[in-house]
Design an enzyme around this catalytic site. Structure first.
Site, short mmCIF file in Angstrom:
data_model
loop_
_atom_site.label_atom_id
_atom_site.label_comp_id
_atom_site.label_asym_id
_atom_site.label_seq_id
_atom_site.Cartn_x
_atom_site.Cartn_y
_atom_site.Cartn_z
N GLU A 61 -1.65 10.39 3.65
CA GLU A 61 -1.32 10.21 2.25
C GLU A 61 -2.55 10.55 1.43
O GLU A 61 -3.68 10.25 1.83
CB GLU A 61 -0.91 8.76 1.96
CG GLU A 61 -0.58 8.54 0.47
CD GLU A 61 -0.05 7.15 0.16
OE1 GLU A 61 0.49 6.96 -0.93
OE2 GLU A 61 -0.18 6.26 1.03
N CYS A 250 2.97 5.53 -1.21
CA CYS A 250 3.31 5.23 -2.60
C CYS A 250 3.43 6.48 -3.47
O CYS A 250 4.00 6.43 -4.56
CB CYS A 250 2.28 4.28 -3.20
SG CYS A 250 2.36 2.59 -2.55
N ASN A 382 10.29 4.73 0.88
CA ASN A 382 9.06 4.13 1.38
C ASN A 382 8.86 2.75 0.77
O ASN A 382 8.70 2.64 -0.45
CB ASN A 382 7.86 5.02 1.02
CG ASN A 382 6.53 4.35 1.31
OD1 ASN A 382 6.10 4.26 2.44
ND2 ASN A 382 5.87 3.86 0.26
N GLU A 383 8.91 1.71 1.58
CA GLU A 383 8.55 0.36 1.15
C GLU A 383 9.31 -0.12 -0.10
O GLU A 383 8.74 -0.80 -0.95
CB GLU A 383 7.05 0.26 0.87
CG GLU A 383 6.19 0.36 2.10
CD GLU A 383 4.73 0.07 1.80
OE1 GLU A 383 4.40 -0.36 0.68
OE2 GLU A 383 3.89 0.26 2.70
#
Length: 828
Positions: A61, A250, A382-383
């Site tokens: 990332e 993120c 994602n999350e």
């Protein structure tokens, strides 16, 4: 050999059954003379879980300047003058540039192209100089560097391009003749000396427009154009990862889901969308990075796929599900936008796998790769902290993908934590929806990893498989690596459930850090492996193909009741506390404070602003974090704690601590944490925190809450306003001795992997269950002081190889204190 209940003193010598070649003895830390006895029993006739070649991988990332200024080899920062306050409040379009004379960044119809909005207007006789990253542009004597620029000069001009530092020139200057409309111009430098503080300067005799100013080392990884920084790419390749998960994180599930176009008013805070990142670099979009800087997208989807192929890893991209996370927590309800993202995902699969004659396969071929990239796995989301909203959209993506590409494994996720309401709801939805694979993420204390080696033992073997996409133990010291290694033995033992696993994050530029810990650290001149990297590499390059069932004895249990003082704290919040009372189980009062006088019973840590106001103990600084004050005796046990708490202002709620031994070891009830969205019980061990239980909920400003905590032995019950909020029993041992045995199908080797995460040596009787083995084995050992940290100049955590002689179906080996040891034993 059964373990003994007590530790005995024993020196590592050459008189044990198995002998190390003397020249290769691993030095044990000086304090590690205590020994605990263990036994490992292996059953070579039984068959454990198969370990896939892709089990261990890496997660990339763009955080900590992992891409621009990191793995992406471009040496010029802000090369296309697109930096903006949208990226970072301190940025201007000339950030990292110094102008001499008339230089202005312009956004008008004279631009290079619609997606590259800004360009530099440079006046006659003027110049600009770029400072690169860190201390400057790194050049090495004798190495070649490729310069390019897009330029326009209606009346013609000569650009003088030079590399220099404060001591003088670093290469012979180059002159570039420019005339007419936008065109790309190139030059090559050969560095005449080495410098970490180089600057790239461009001077123009007449007026000119410049864009996409670039300087690349010729020596990129595998000499690829628009390539990768060689030392960083080689460190990643040395792990031999089975997959590369990219681009986030993120970056994927934050920001606007709109595109970069006039229709969105050239939205500059968008989720990572793959079509923004392909094609010629000068035509790629720019975007704000969630972590507080700019993304040039020079390192884009094509480069990720190419790098995965170059290192023999499976590409595993993640696309946005139109539900934001990472604190934003918003679901997009625009049906047309959802459909566009679903189609973009289908187009991505065609870009990766389609023939060169297909629409998106043709784009791939035009970029230099006519053959497919063989995409097999793809993550959606994602999350996400909104599990129901996420799963409804995930199913839309999955249905569309499976209809056109039924062989693609579509990966869901379980939110940002290892447990709690979001996690439970997400897993229920994933099970009911018969999802292929679920991506779990967690960052916890080393103690949590030692306690949870058995996490996946009880997972349903017929349910969704697990992708452990992000995990780390909150530090880069050797004790963190030890805890992660202990946990990884449990991952391998459960390789039938845990099919993929990757530590996170991967890279950190030491001058631009947003997140710790990280696996590989670097600056503009060097890179180095963390202790965590060495653990990952040892496991990733010695996975084996199948688990061989084994058992080990455990460490004597030395845990007693929860003991400690009490504490009050806040996090970015002002709060008032009153009527604190601690009562022992026999009813006697240990502490009583109504703050009618002073706060002399309390000890502060120096953080926050605490004072007695109107009969309450008040912390007033709404910016201060972890402002803990403590009272009482660290030896207290079996007590009831009562406190009245009122939030006065700020982002969160209260932190009420118990079992406080010191500032790094305690429990606290975190009420209204995570921006006042949930409450949890957290345990800190040696400064690292882990979550024991969590529930959604918030704290109201101005309302007084009655908080009661009952501690009995290792059982804790919590009450909020007289009602039981929850309870837990912290009786899970943080077992420091862990092992797993696997078999390498190609060599026939048994690989005995042992983690000894304690300050005592582990004298171990190893029983190979009658296996016929060679008398020698190859040993790889990582051992260091538990607080050791690898740096640019000192790497105490480094693998040591040696030869073990005297191996037999039964032998004894003493594993060093604070060590990870792999024994590769050949079978006859």
């Amino acid at each position: 050999m059964p373990r003994t209940a007590a530790r005995t003193r024993w020196r590592l010598g050459l008189t044990t059954t198995a002998l190390l070649t003397a020249a290769a003895l691993v030095p044990a830390p000086a304090h590690a003379e205590d020994v605990t006895d263990y036994a490992i029993t292996v059953d070579p006739s039984a068959e454990g879980a198969a370990i896939d070649d892709t089990m261990y991988g890496v997660f990339f990332e763009d955080i900590n300047r992992a891409a621009d200024g990191g793995l992406y080899a471009e040496l010029v920062q802000n090369r296309s003058f697109e930096y903006s306050t949208a990226d970072n409040g301190s940025y201007t379009p000339l950030t990292s540039w110094t102008a001499g004379g008339a230089a202005e960044v312009v956004n008008d119809s004279g631009r290079l192209n619609e997606r590259n909005r800004n360009y530099l207007s440079l006046g006659a006789g003027s110049s600009v100089t770029n400072a690169g990253y860190n201390t400057g542009i790194r050049v090495d004597k004798g190495k070649r560097y490729d310069f390019s620029v897009w330029a326009r000069a209606t009346s013609g001009t000569t650009l003088t391009v030079s590399l220099k530092d404060t001591a003088g020139t670093l290469a012979t200057a180059r002159q570039v003749a420019v005339k007419g409309g936008w065109a790309k111009y190139k030059a090559t430098f050969t560095a005449t000396r080495t410098s970490n503080r180089g600057r790239l300067a461009i001077a123009s005799t007449n007026a000119a427009a410049l864009d996409e100013v670039s300087l690349f080392p010729r020596d990129t990884y595998k000499n690829q154009p628009n390539g990768l920084r060689k030392d960083l790419a080689e460190k990643i390749a040395a792990l031999k990862p089975g997959f590369v998960r990219f681009p986030g994180g993120c970056l994927v599930n934050t920001g606007s889901m709109e595109d970069y176009s006039e229709a969105s008013n050239w939205q500059r805070k968008r989720s990572y969308q793959w079509k923004d990142t392909i094609g010629p670099v000068e035509q790629r979009a720019t975007n704000a990075n969630f972590w507080g800087y700019n993304q040039s997208y020079g390192l884009g989807y094509y480069e990720y796929f190419r790098f995965s192929e170059d290192i023999g890893a499976m590409p595993l991209p993640v696309v946005p599900a139109l539900v934001t996370g990472c604190g934003q927590n918003k679901a997009t309800d625009d049906e047309a936008l959802l459909q566009r993202h679903i189609q973009d995902t289908l187009d991505l699969i065609e870009f990766a796998n389609g023939p060169a004659t297909s629409k998106w396969g043709k784009v791939r071929a035009q970029m230099g790769h006519p053959k497919p990239f063989h995409l097999t796995h793809l993550g959606v989301g994602n999350e996400e902290n909104l599990p129901k909203e996420f799963f409804a959209r995930f199913e839309r993506f999955r249905t569309a993908i499976k209809a056109k590409y039924p062989d693609i494994t579509v990966i869901s996720n379980s939110g940002p934590d290892d447990a709690g309401t979001t996690f439970d709801t997400a897993w229920q939805l994933n099970r009911e929806g018969k999802v292929d694979m679920v991506d779990e993420h967690y960052y916890n204390s080393p103690n949590w990893f030692l306690q949870n080696n058995d996490r996946y033992d009880s997972y349903d073997r017929k349910g969704p498989k697990v992708f452990l996409g992000e995990y780390a133990s909150q530090g880069n010291a050797w004790k963190n690596g030890l805890a992660e290694a202990a946990f990884m033995t449990g991952l391998e033992r459960n390789a039938d459930v845990v099919k993929l696993a990757s530590y996170a994050p991967l890279l950190a530029n030491e001058d631009y850090v947003q997140w710790r810990p990280d696996m590989i650290w670097f600056n503009n001149r060097a890179s180095w492996n963390s202790a965590n990297y060495e653990v990952q590499k040892l496991f990733m390059t010695n996975a084996g193909d199948r688990v061989v069932p084994s058992e080990a004895t455990t460490t004597p249990n030395v845990s007693g009741p929860i003991t400690g003082a009490v504490g009050l704290s806040t996090w970015a919040t002002s709060a008032a506390y009153d009527d604190v009372k601690v009562t022992s189980a026999d009813g006697s009062t240990l502490l009583s404070d109504d703050f009618s006088g002073d706060a002399s019973k309390w000890t502060t840590t120096g953080r926050g602003s605490w004072s007695v106001q109107d009969g309450s103990y008040v912390q007033t600084d709404t910016a201060a974090e972890n402002t803990m004050v403590t009272a009482g005796d660290p030896g207290w046990k079996d007590y009831d704690l009562h406190v009245k708490a009122t939030k006065k202002a700020g982002k969160e709620g209260f932190l009420v601590a118990f079992g406080v031994k010191d500032t790094g070891n305690y429990y606290w009830w975190n009420l209204g944490g995570w921006n006042n969205t949930q409450s949890a019980i957290e345990q800190a061990v040696d400064g690292g925190k882990g979550t024991l239980m969590t529930k959604p909920g918030s704290i109201e400003t101005g309302r007084a809450y009655d908080i009661d905590i009952k501690v009995r032995g290792r059982q804790v019950t919590l009450f909020l306003d007289g009602k039981e909020w929850g309870s837990f029993k912290d009786d899970k041992p943080a077992e420091p001795f862990r092992q797993v045995v696997t078999k390498d199908a190609k060599t026939g080797d048994l690989i005995v992997k042992v983690v000894n995460a304690q300050s005592a040596e582990a004298r171990t009787a190893v029983d190979l269950g009658g296996a016929k083995v060679a008398s020698t084995a190859r040993v790889t050992t990582l051992a260091a002081d538990e607080d050791a940290v690898n740096t640019e100049t000192d790497t105490p955590v480094t693998p040591v190889t040696s030869t073990l002689r005297g191996v037999a179906p039964k032998f004894t080996y003493t594993f060093p204190a604070n060590s990870v040891t792999f024994l590769r034993i050949k079978q006859k």
